[in-house]
Design a protein around this motif. Structure first.
Motif: not given
Length: 306
Positions: A32-35, A258-267
């Motif tokens: 998961q989330n591997a490049d 641009p994008v940030g992250r929230s507490e519910w963000t997985e990616y």
């Protein structure tokens, strides 16, 4: 044995090696989330996957006719050659800047001509830029968007039912929400996928929509919607399951912000990209794919998450 025959056998053996290694990577629990790199010289055409019910992709905010759109379209073409699909969810802002249908060749037919020639079907909804000319009426009637004159509509592919929404501020919200609840309540599809242009949850320039959260979150939970797909924000973002629904932003179809992250963000990522979905009886595997043909995020949506 002539030279061409030798080359064929050599390349075939390389393809088998590449495919075996990729299979190991994807089966490894740490994938998961591997490049994961996809190379045209290392990967042969993928064999049919056991229990695969449907493969489709999504992209949004595409209609510029510029370099970024062509780069994403190229990646979509490459993915199609290795992993055939015949459906694209096109989540709005199909024609910049003002939805002029006269631009359709430059911003849709030419960039996606490779997919269109292969019979890939685009299912569109209207974005805020699309309604600036004639309230989007010409796009509703354009055969390539498969909207059949409707601002909101539903269609089904096997066990997956899709619901397209008009999320613009001038939408017929009263009738549309009544229609949506009725269609969701009567659906016996195992998988329910809703798509519209505007975000419900987002960590980008516009952020989440509190009114949409109040309207859609309980509705999706009540009727078991597993996925909501949108654009408007020009980035990629995948949430964790929120009350059973995963929210996916695939708005990097031609440009990025641009994008940030929230507490519910997985990616989340500011990348030109599209998302690919492989639907199985018990799960959907989601892959975010950049213009270098690499998977930069991978997640699983469980059937019973709703």
């Amino acid at each position: 044995m002539n030279l061409k025959r030798r080359q064929f056998l050599f390349l075939s053996s390389l393809g088998a090696i590449g495919t075996g290694f990729l299979g190991w990577m994807l089966s490894n629990k740490n994938y998961q989330n591997a490049d994961i790199s996809y190379s045209a010289t290392a990967i042969a055409a993928n064999p049919p996957k056991k229990d695969l019910l449907l493969r489709f992709v999504s992209v949004a905010d595409t209609g510029t006719g510029a370099k970024g759109q062509y780069a994403v379209a190229g990646a979509m073409n490459f993915y199609h050659k290795e992993n055939p699909y015949d459906l694209v969810v096109l989540a709005g802002d199909n024609i910049y800047n003002n939805g002029e249908i006269e631009k359709i060749s430059a911003v849709f037919e030419r960039p996606y001509q490779g997919l269109l020639k292969q019979g890939v079907k685009f299912q569109a909804c209207l974005g805020n830029h699309d309604i600036r000319t004639g309230n989007g009426e010409a796009q509703l009637k354009y055969v390539g968007f498969n909207m059949n004159g409707r601002r909101y509509y539903t269609f089904r592919r096997g066990t997956v039912q899709f619901f397209a929404l008009d999320t613009n501020s001038n939408a017929d919200w009263k009738n549309q929400l009544s229609w949506l609840e009725k269609e969701l309540s009567r659906s016996n599809a195992a998988w329910k996928v809703v798509f519209g242009h505007h975000p419900i949850y987002a960590s980008g320039v516009y952020g989440s929509n509190p009114e949409f959260i109040k309207i859609f979150t309980p509705l999706f939970q009540k009727y078991g919607v597993q996925v909501y797909i949108n654009g408007h924000e020009h980035h990629y973002e995948r949430t964790r399951a929120i009350n059973g629904t995963t929210y996916l932003i695939t708005g990097g179809g031609a440009g990025t912000r641009p994008v940030g992250r929230s507490e519910w963000t997985e990616y989340s990522a500011e990348r030109l990209s599209f998302a690919a979905y492989e639907v199985y009886p018990d799960r959907i595997e989601v892959s975010a794919i950049a213009t270098n043909n690499r998977v930069f995020d991978k997640g699983i949506i469980q059937l019973k998450s709703a």
